[in-house]
Design an enzyme around this catalytic site. Sequence first.
Site, PDB file in Angstrom:
ATOM      1  CD  GLU A 268      -3.004  -1.113   0.429  1.00 39.11           C
ATOM      2  OE1 GLU A 268      -3.193  -0.069  -0.226  1.00 39.11           O
ATOM      3  OE2 GLU A 268      -3.737  -2.102   0.342  1.00 39.11           O
ATOM      4  CB  CYS A 302      -1.898   7.184   1.036  1.00 35.19           C
ATOM      5  SG  CYS A 302      -3.372   6.515   1.804  1.00 35.19           S
TER       6      CYS A 302
END
Length: 513
Positions: A268, A302
């Site tokens: 991720e 993110c």
Amino acid sequence: MVEIEKIKRDTFEKLGLSENNPGVYNGKWENFSEKDAITVKSPIDGSTLGRVSVASKESYEKTLNSLKKAFAEWSDVPGPKRGMLIKKLSDALSEKKELLGRIVSLEVGKTNVEGQGEIQEMIDVGYYATGLGRQIYGNTIASERPGHVLYEKFLPLGIVGVISAFNFPSAVWSWNSFIAATVGDTVLWKPSSKASLTSVAVMGVIGDVLEKEGVPNIFGLVNGRGGVIGELLAKDQRIPLVSFTGSVKTGRHISSMVSERFGRAILELGGNNCAIVSEKADMNIALKGVGFGAMATAGQRCTSTRRVAVSEKIYEDFRKRLVEAYKKVKIGNPLENGVLVGPLIDSEAVLNYEKAIETAVKQGGKVLAGGKRHSAGNNGYYVEPTIIEAKKDMEITKEETFAPILYLFRYSGLQEAMEIHNGVPQGLSSAMFTTDLREEEIFLSSKGSDCGIANINTSTAGAEIGGAFGGEKDTGGGRESGSDSWKAYTRRITITKNYGNELPLSQGVTFDL
Ligand code: NAD
């Protein structure tokens, strides 16, 4: 003025934290050790919050062995029962939500509501996992042979390693751990060394429940630096799956270490998320969505909006209104009411922000709002949210700078919007603001967004836990949290059973003995 020291003392006392905290948990807390201990500073004012000790090689081994032992027992517990234990964890986190959220704010500088939101996310994933305990299913497939059954089961993997980033210091752990534990795994957590205090506070609450419920020690914690404890974990043959959340650079390194030993990795990694604002957008929704996406968490998500491509037909109006909105945003101590933008995590992040702006200007960008440090707090790392009018060929816009910098592009036609949107190495989150059904469907088709997450008329940031979360290209391809992401924490076993009186072979092969 909110007094950090007072909040700290009150929160520490209620959570049982101190100046010197043990950073290793393996069913019991290891004693605090001075050696290489991490000094935790608050980005709010630069003050020292305390210290957290790190794992030695020996304590890493001890923790790993305790998880191995626990796996033998835990993997035999029925799924629904495992799910019920996770429910108790969520209940305990709910009780301590406010205190834990404050620790998140103190340690990584999130605003009050975002700190609380971080803990809420853990609670939500826990309740999701509780239901999942009764939903771990496999498929039955039509067999080509008479008297045969063909089906698959999903079995626990063993010990799952979780290496997490600083910006979601506890939620990311729960995305992985609550799901992994529900399918029968045990979990070893190496948190970011920039967020070790949060890990200690969270594991304090979790450990108390495990002890009270008399379940084996399914969650271990090893604090330490990435290059030391993180590497140990990534290279460890006994850990079949490493779930890594962090930058593309570190993720690339982790991926090679894990694949070298044929382990599995859920990656991720960083994003460079773009929002397209069509001339058919609801302007108010688009302005709010882009503003929230670009400025919330000081651009340290993110999924933060880092680029916005605006139709030339509404460009001037949108630009003017966005710049106006930026001027109104309150920057400062994230624990104060009304503050929307807190500090960056550390001085390095501030330097990266300044460097990116300088490079953008050199490459032809024009600063429309912000662009420099902010005076809030004496020693905190505050910067002004920044808008830079950019051109398509500016290389800096292809990088993820973990700060509130938004590059503004003008497009003419959907094809150009998509070129801007997809023209970066990362592929995490995306958004389109439009009320046009055709545009929207193209954006959601194979000719549209190349990201793992696509949003219509809402921000690139702020995903719900019920969906699978993750991205494509340099973002690493991993999926976590909802939908069928749980399968990544299992091993699939395909089973053929013959209940007939003959031994027919597949593909019509004969073998007459
Ligand atoms: P980072 O890559 O610096 O660190 C992440 C983790 O890796 C930390 O725990 C760190 O200690 C560890 N680490 C560092 N070097 C290591 C090594 N050699 N071996 C093993 N572990 C090592 O990232 P960060 O600054 O903490 O977080 C910000 C980054 O994370 C951004 O790029 C952001 O986009 C990304 N992120 C991605 C997601 C997602 O779900 N895609 C979510 C949150 C953050």
